[in-house]
Design a protein around this motif. Structure first.
Motif, PDB file in Angstrom:
ATOM      1  N   LEU A 153       0.848  -1.187   0.000  1.00 37.08           N
ATOM      2  CA  LEU A 153       0.000   0.000   0.000  1.00 37.08           C
ATOM      3  C   LEU A 153       0.882   1.234   0.000  1.00 37.08           C
ATOM      4  CD1 LEU A 153      -2.848  -0.900   2.529  1.00 37.08           C
ATOM      5  CD2 LEU A 153      -2.978  -0.833   0.044  1.00 37.08           C
ATOM      6  N   ALA A 154       0.534   2.185  -0.829  1.00 36.75           N
ATOM      7  CA  ALA A 154       1.297   3.426  -0.914  1.00 36.75           C
ATOM      8  C   ALA A 154       0.326   4.593  -1.007  1.00 36.75           C
ATOM      9  CB  ALA A 154       2.227   3.411  -2.131  1.00 36.75           C
ATOM     10  N   LYS A 155       0.817   5.749  -0.633  1.00 38.51           N
ATOM     11  CA  LYS A 155       0.001   6.962  -0.695  1.00 38.51           C
ATOM     12  C   LYS A 155       0.671   7.973  -1.609  1.00 38.51           C
ATOM     13  CE  LYS A 155      -2.279  10.447   2.176  1.00 38.51           C
ATOM     14  NZ  LYS A 155      -2.499  10.947   3.561  1.00 38.51           N
ATOM     15  N   ILE A 156      -0.091   8.460  -2.572  1.00 40.55           N
ATOM     16  CA  ILE A 156       0.390   9.452  -3.519  1.00 40.55           C
ATOM     17  C   ILE A 156      -0.429  10.729  -3.342  1.00 40.55           C
ATOM     18  CG2 ILE A 156       0.798  10.006  -5.946  1.00 40.55           C
ATOM     19  CD1 ILE A 156       2.491   7.727  -4.990  1.00 40.55           C
ATOM     20  N   ALA A 179      -2.177   0.154 -10.751  1.00 37.88           N
ATOM     21  CA  ALA A 179      -2.345   0.464  -9.333  1.00 37.88           C
ATOM     22  C   ALA A 179      -3.835   0.414  -8.979  1.00 37.88           C
ATOM     23  CB  ALA A 179      -1.779   1.844  -9.016  1.00 37.88           C
ATOM     24  N   GLY A 180      -4.154  -0.294  -7.914  1.00 40.56           N
ATOM     25  CA  GLY A 180      -5.530  -0.364  -7.454  1.00 40.56           C
ATOM     26  C   GLY A 180      -5.814   0.738  -6.441  1.00 40.56           C
ATOM     27  N   ILE A 181      -6.811   1.540  -6.719  1.00 39.38           N
ATOM     28  CA  ILE A 181      -7.144   2.669  -5.836  1.00 39.38           C
ATOM     29  C   ILE A 181      -7.995   2.166  -4.679  1.00 39.38           C
ATOM     30  CG2 ILE A 181      -8.275   4.914  -5.680  1.00 39.38           C
ATOM     31  CD1 ILE A 181      -7.738   5.276  -8.664  1.00 39.38           C
ATOM     32  N   ILE A 198      -5.129  16.109  -4.045  1.00 41.46           N
ATOM     33  CA  ILE A 198      -5.802  14.811  -4.103  1.00 41.46           C
ATOM     34  C   ILE A 198      -4.861  13.743  -3.560  1.00 41.46           C
ATOM     35  CG2 ILE A 198      -7.004  13.146  -5.554  1.00 41.46           C
ATOM     36  CD1 ILE A 198      -7.463  15.336  -7.594  1.00 41.46           C
ATOM     37  N   SER A 199      -5.312  13.032  -2.550  1.00 44.92           N
ATOM     38  CA  SER A 199      -4.504  11.960  -1.945  1.00 44.92           C
ATOM     39  C   SER A 199      -5.074  10.611  -2.365  1.00 44.92           C
ATOM     40  CB  SER A 199      -4.503  12.087  -0.423  1.00 44.92           C
ATOM     41  OG  SER A 199      -3.974  13.336  -0.013  1.00 44.92           O
ATOM     42  N   PHE A 200      -4.247   9.790  -2.985  1.00 43.41           N
ATOM     43  CA  PHE A 200      -4.633   8.449  -3.418  1.00 43.41           C
ATOM     44  C   PHE A 200      -3.931   7.417  -2.532  1.00 43.41           C
ATOM     45  CE2 PHE A 200      -5.088  10.954  -7.301  1.00 43.41           C
ATOM     46  CZ  PHE A 200      -6.310  10.510  -7.799  1.00 43.41           C
ATOM     47  N   THR A 201      -4.689   6.550  -1.918  1.00 40.95           N
ATOM     48  CA  THR A 201      -4.116   5.366  -1.282  1.00 40.95           C
ATOM     49  C   THR A 201      -4.264   4.226  -2.277  1.00 40.95           C
ATOM     50  OG1 THR A 201      -4.725   6.124   0.938  1.00 40.95           O
ATOM     51  CG2 THR A 201      -4.205   3.784   0.679  1.00 40.95           C
ATOM     52  N   ILE A 202      -3.139   3.704  -2.743  1.00 42.77           N
ATOM     53  CA  ILE A 202      -3.168   2.727  -3.826  1.00 42.77           C
ATOM     54  C   ILE A 202      -2.499   1.424  -3.401  1.00 42.77           C
ATOM     55  CG2 ILE A 202      -3.251   4.449  -5.663  1.00 42.77           C
ATOM     56  CD1 ILE A 202      -0.263   4.259  -5.939  1.00 42.77           C
TER      57      ILE A 202
END
Length: 229
Positions: A153-156, A179-181, A198-202
């Motif tokens: 899991l990563a955060k962009i 990448a799965g959101i 916008i913060s995406f946890t992917i």
């Protein structure tokens, strides 16, 4: 037919006790993970539903003897089913595009059903539903964590110009990469500069690096900055 005055006390006590136990089991699982509605809330919902069902079945039996009186034991139970929606809605929280609390709202709805079943004396259905609910909440949750745990899991965090369709464009880029959101949140940095954050946890597989994600996102028109959180 028994009434609330002729129903044995031990029978009433047993049904209410079982409602508290079964509701508490599901509430304990919610409480342990610090969800909006926990141990006490689930016990109260289940206990109240059981009492309402007891009253619905046995509370008006004396009036049935009167002429031109029709009894419908399901009427009060139906009000519980519809009324629990207001309580469940209170557990649903929305922050930007992120919605949480849906599972807890559903568990409250199930607990209300369990309480009605216990109040009606349908112990087998109440116990079996409790077991299945705990399996779905606990066991399936562990299985999901196990599967997700095999991926990173990563955060962009993307700072982008506030334009229509920009969120969908970024989401499309992430999906094309593979990448799965998992989660998206939007914050307005400064109302005057026309930018949003916008913060995406992917979820990433082992073949995809965060460096590649950042590089691809930076190529999107309107993107002002990208960083990993």
């Amino acid at each position: 037919m028994n009434s609330v005055w002729t129903l044995p006390y031990w029978e009433t006590a047993f049904r209410l006790f079982m409602a508290a136990v079964l509701g508490g089991l599901i509430g304990w699982e919610r409480e342990r993970d610090a969800h909006p509605a926990g141990f006490r809330t689930h016990i109260l919902v289940c206990l109240g539903s059981a009492l309402i069902m007891l009253i619905s079945i046995y509370g008006f039996s004396d009036f049935i003897k009167e002429e031109n009186v029709r009894a419908d034991p399901a009427r009060l139970a139906a009000q519980v089913v519809s009324g629990i929606g207001f309580l469940g809605a209170g557990t649903i929280l929305r922050h930007g595009l992120t919605v949480s609390g849906l599972t807890t709202a559903a568990s409250l709805w199930v607990v209300a059903g369990i309480g009605l079943a216990v109040g009606a004396g349908y112990m087998f259905g109440a116990v079996l539903t409790t077991i299945l609910a705990l399996v779905s909440l606990e066991l399936l949750n562990r299985m999901e964590r196990l599967v997700v745990g095999r991926r990173r899991l990563a955060k962009i965090v993307v700072t982008v110009k506030d334009e229509p369709g920009k969120l969908g464009e970024l989401a499309s880029v992430l999906r094309e990469i593979g990448a799965g959101i998992r989660k998206v949140t939007i914050d307005e940095e400064d109302p005057g500069d026309g930018r949003i954050k916008i913060s995406f946890t992917i979820r990433l597989s082992e073949e995809i690096s965060t460096t590649r994600i950042v590089e691809e996102v930076r190529r999107v028109k309107g993107v002002k900055g990208v960083r990993t959180g």
